[in-house]
Design a protein around this motif. Sequence first.
Motif, mmCIF file in Angstrom:
data_model
loop_
_atom_site.group_PDB
_atom_site.id
_atom_site.type_symbol
_atom_site.label_atom_id
_atom_site.label_comp_id
_atom_site.label_asym_id
_atom_site.label_seq_id
_atom_site.Cartn_x
_atom_site.Cartn_y
_atom_site.Cartn_z
ATOM 1 N N THR A 1 94.234 23.555 18.613
ATOM 2 C CA THR A 1 94.677 24.958 18.716
ATOM 3 C C THR A 1 96.172 25.056 19.019
ATOM 4 N N CYS B 1 95.141 26.586 25.366
ATOM 5 C CA CYS B 1 94.634 25.306 25.852
ATOM 6 C C CYS B 1 95.794 24.471 26.408
ATOM 7 N N CYS C 1 88.670 20.790 22.014
ATOM 8 C CA CYS C 1 88.934 19.459 22.574
ATOM 9 C C CYS C 1 87.963 19.107 23.705
ATOM 10 N N CYS D 1 95.404 19.241 21.615
ATOM 11 C CA CYS D 1 94.329 20.109 21.108
ATOM 12 C C CYS D 1 94.764 20.746 19.788
ATOM 13 N N CYS E 1 87.353 24.175 26.691
ATOM 14 C CA CYS E 1 87.848 24.440 25.340
ATOM 15 C C CYS E 1 86.800 23.938 24.352
HETATM 16 ZN ZN LIG Z 1 91.648 22.456 23.651
#
Ligand SMILES: [Zn+2]
Length: 158
Positions: free
Chosen positions: A119, A112, A144, A117, A141
């Motif tokens: 991740t 991402c 987010c 985010c 994504c």
């Molecule tokens: Zn994201």
Amino acid sequence: MKTGGHILHIPKIEKGIVIDHIPTGHGIHILEIIRSHPEMKEVVVTLGLNYRSTKLGKKDLIKLEVQELTPRIVQHISLICPGVTIKKITDYEVDERLTVRSPQVVKNRLQCRNPNCITNHERHIETCFRLVDEQKQTFKCIYCERVFHLGELRPLIS
Ligand SMILES: [Zn+2]
């Protein structure tokens, strides 16, 4: 051999996989993808560039001496080059034909771009993107909820 504007010099193969309708210039990229999968390292590969195509004007083409491609490889190709055709050849004839579409969901392959985010902060969370628009090649994504063009998303190094 046919006369006229569309002479094809593509020798037929007895059996294997042909990846056809690759936009010209992308054959090398698909070859790199294939070579990045360990099970394909020893496979005999023929790369053809700039064949004439009624559909695309010009096209690249790849022939592989394998029985089939794993779903993982097909998904990998679909991320880089949706629209290509994968043909399974048996006894010199096309046995099966699959047009590669953009995947609906891409798990743990792309990073991402949103620095905030989750991740990008929690390493154990797998990234996951959903296809938003196949024509535009945009993915969202699921964490987010930002939308990115596929070209913006870098592959995750596994
Ligand atoms: Zn994201």
